[in-house]
Write a protein that holds these residues in place. Structure first.
Motif, PDB file in Angstrom:
ATOM      1  N   GLY A 110      36.356 -14.065  34.730  1.00 21.04           N
ATOM      2  CA  GLY A 110      35.807 -14.033  33.377  1.00 21.04           C
ATOM      3  C   GLY A 110      35.585 -15.450  32.879  1.00 21.04           C
ATOM      4  O   GLY A 110      36.495 -16.282  32.929  1.00 21.04           O
ATOM      5  N   LEU A 111      34.393 -15.748  32.416  1.00 18.51           N
ATOM      6  CA  LEU A 111      34.025 -17.126  32.052  1.00 18.51           C
ATOM      7  C   LEU A 111      34.043 -17.362  30.541  1.00 18.51           C
ATOM      8  O   LEU A 111      33.414 -18.291  30.045  1.00 18.51           O
ATOM      9  CB  LEU A 111      32.638 -17.463  32.624  1.00 18.51           C
ATOM     10  N   GLN A 112      34.799 -16.546  29.827  1.00 17.34           N
ATOM     11  CA  GLN A 112      34.854 -16.695  28.372  1.00 17.34           C
ATOM     12  C   GLN A 112      35.401 -18.063  27.953  1.00 17.34           C
ATOM     13  O   GLN A 112      35.009 -18.601  26.913  1.00 17.34           O
ATOM     14  CB  GLN A 112      35.699 -15.578  27.760  1.00 17.34           C
ATOM     15  N   ASP A 113      36.288 -18.638  28.763  1.00 16.86           N
ATOM     16  CA  ASP A 113      36.825 -19.961  28.425  1.00 16.86           C
ATOM     17  C   ASP A 113      35.745 -21.031  28.508  1.00 16.86           C
ATOM     18  O   ASP A 113      35.790 -22.015  27.770  1.00 16.86           O
ATOM     19  CB  ASP A 113      38.020 -20.314  29.312  1.00 16.86           C
ATOM     20  N   TRP A 114      34.755 -20.867  29.388  1.00 11.67           N
ATOM     21  CA  TRP A 114      33.622 -21.793  29.400  1.00 11.67           C
ATOM     22  C   TRP A 114      32.849 -21.672  28.090  1.00 11.67           C
ATOM     23  O   TRP A 114      32.494 -22.683  27.480  1.00 11.67           O
ATOM     24  CB  TRP A 114      32.692 -21.483  30.566  1.00 11.67           C
ATOM     25  N   ALA A 115      32.568 -20.431  27.685  1.00 14.80           N
ATOM     26  CA  ALA A 115      31.842 -20.215  26.433  1.00 14.80           C
ATOM     27  C   ALA A 115      32.581 -20.829  25.254  1.00 14.80           C
ATOM     28  O   ALA A 115      31.971 -21.428  24.363  1.00 14.80           O
ATOM     29  CB  ALA A 115      31.622 -18.721  26.212  1.00 14.80           C
ATOM     30  N   ASP A 116      33.902 -20.719  25.252  1.00 16.45           N
ATOM     31  CA  ASP A 116      34.691 -21.256  24.146  1.00 16.45           C
ATOM     32  C   ASP A 116      34.698 -22.782  24.114  1.00 16.45           C
ATOM     33  O   ASP A 116      35.041 -23.383  23.097  1.00 16.45           O
ATOM     34  CB  ASP A 116      36.129 -20.732  24.231  1.00 16.45           C
ATOM     35  N   GLN A 117      34.301 -23.410  25.236  1.00 12.44           N
ATOM     36  CA  GLN A 117      34.169 -24.866  25.270  1.00 12.44           C
ATOM     37  C   GLN A 117      32.744 -25.324  24.954  1.00 12.44           C
ATOM     38  O   GLN A 117      32.462 -26.519  24.981  1.00 12.44           O
ATOM     39  CB  GLN A 117      34.564 -25.398  26.654  1.00 12.44           C
ATOM     40  N   GLY A 118      31.860 -24.372  24.681  1.00  5.26           N
ATOM     41  CA  GLY A 118      30.489 -24.732  24.327  1.00  5.26           C
ATOM     42  C   GLY A 118      29.480 -24.558  25.432  1.00  5.26           C
ATOM     43  O   GLY A 118      28.416 -25.180  25.395  1.00  5.26           O
ATOM     44  N   VAL A 119      29.782 -23.708  26.413  1.00  8.68           N
ATOM     45  CA  VAL A 119      28.839 -23.428  27.500  1.00  8.68           C
ATOM     46  C   VAL A 119      28.173 -22.081  27.229  1.00  8.68           C
ATOM     47  O   VAL A 119      28.831 -21.038  27.283  1.00  8.68           O
ATOM     48  CB  VAL A 119      29.540 -23.405  28.868  1.00  8.68           C
ATOM     49  N   LEU A 120      26.887 -22.106  26.929  1.00 10.74           N
ATOM     50  CA  LEU A 120      26.125 -20.885  26.696  1.00 10.74           C
ATOM     51  C   LEU A 120      25.649 -20.352  28.041  1.00 10.74           C
ATOM     52  O   LEU A 120      24.863 -21.004  28.733  1.00 10.74           O
ATOM     53  CB  LEU A 120      24.939 -21.154  25.780  1.00 10.74           C
ATOM     54  N   LEU A 121      26.121 -19.179  28.410  1.00  6.84           N
ATOM     55  CA  LEU A 121      25.820 -18.571  29.710  1.00  6.84           C
ATOM     56  C   LEU A 121      24.744 -17.508  29.505  1.00  6.84           C
ATOM     57  O   LEU A 121      25.035 -16.347  29.222  1.00  6.84           O
ATOM     58  CB  LEU A 121      27.089 -17.974  30.305  1.00  6.84           C
ATOM     59  N   LEU A 122      23.497 -17.915  29.660  1.00  4.60           N
ATOM     60  CA  LEU A 122      22.352 -17.094  29.265  1.00  4.60           C
ATOM     61  C   LEU A 122      21.519 -16.710  30.479  1.00  4.60           C
ATOM     62  O   LEU A 122      21.120 -17.560  31.274  1.00  4.60           O
ATOM     63  CB  LEU A 122      21.486 -17.887  28.282  1.00  4.60           C
ATOM     64  N   ASN A 123      21.247 -15.424  30.618  1.00  7.02           N
ATOM     65  CA  ASN A 123      20.310 -14.966  31.636  1.00  7.02           C
ATOM     66  C   ASN A 123      18.895 -14.950  31.084  1.00  7.02           C
ATOM     67  O   ASN A 123      18.685 -14.873  29.863  1.00  7.02           O
ATOM     68  CB  ASN A 123      20.688 -13.553  32.112  1.00  7.02           C
TER      69      ASN A 123
END
Length: 213
Positions: A103-116
């Motif tokens: 789960g990459l939610q911790d990346w998102a919480d650091q400001g990484v937008l994971l967009l398809n």
């Protein structure tokens, strides 16, 4: 079908008023990820929090695997990691660090937008929604994020097709998609994680922890 109440500052993108109604009419409720998770990437990473954008292709088409963040897989999934497994290999090679949490939610919480580039897919039918109209949302997101320099990582041909919408103030990193079908064509060895972190440091920002939190 879609709950737009959690979009926050993304809610006023033109796409949601101008394009989403017609797009919704073209699909049924049997989509992946489930409709409640379709916009999870935007909900989790607001515009003013976004420092890095990773653009992929379309969600995993195996039930239970897609969670609304590009490349992310629920930690209890238990199946093949495919693209994400190759991302973990590149993190190890690039940074000499380990990532096992899927789960990459911790990346998102650091400001990484994971967009398809497409936010939905029918079960078992990869790319079936690639030309459905999601591209308008991706363009709107890129335009919204043009107010400050950011790092944009474009994995695969569909993602790279949006480079014409990205201004020169941003860091733009392109490579093959991490899919097992294409990872050996330039994804492995592209070092996107160290390059992004060095750029962030040069901008006076904290680097991303790509490894396990």
């Amino acid at each position: 079908m879609f709950d737009l109440g959690r979009l926050g500052s993304w809610a006023d993108l033109p796409f949601f008023g101008d394009d989403l109604p017609a797009l919704t009419a073209k699909i049924d409720a049997d989509i992946l990820p489930p409709p409640a998770l379709t916009f999870a990437a935007l909900e989790r990473c607001q515009p003013d929090q976004t420092r890095v954008v990773i653009i992929g292709q379309d969600p995993y088409h195996t039930p239970g695997k897609a969670d609304g963040l590009a490349f992310s897989i629920p930690d209890d999934f238990g199946g093949r990691l495919d693209s994400l497994g190759n991302i973990f290999k590149e993190i190890d090679s690039d940074l000499d660090q380990k990532r096992t949490k899927t789960g990459l939610q911790d990346w998102a919480d650091q400001g990484v937008l994971l967009l398809n580039t497409a936010l939905t897919v029918p079960p078992g039918k990869p790319k079936a929604h690639a030309k459905l109209g999601w591209s308008k949302l991706v363009v709107d997101v890129i335009k919204r994020l043009d107010d400050a320099p950011r790092a944009l990582i474009l994995w695969g041909g569909p993602a790279q097709s949006y480079s014409k919408h990205i201004s020169e103030q941003h860091l733009i990193l392109k490579s093959a998609h991490p899919s097992p079908l294409s990872c050996h064509r330039g994804f492995f060895g592209s070092r996107p994680f160290s390059k992004t972190n060095q750029w962030l440091i040069d901008q006076g920002q904290e680097p991303i922890n790509w490894a396990d939190p």
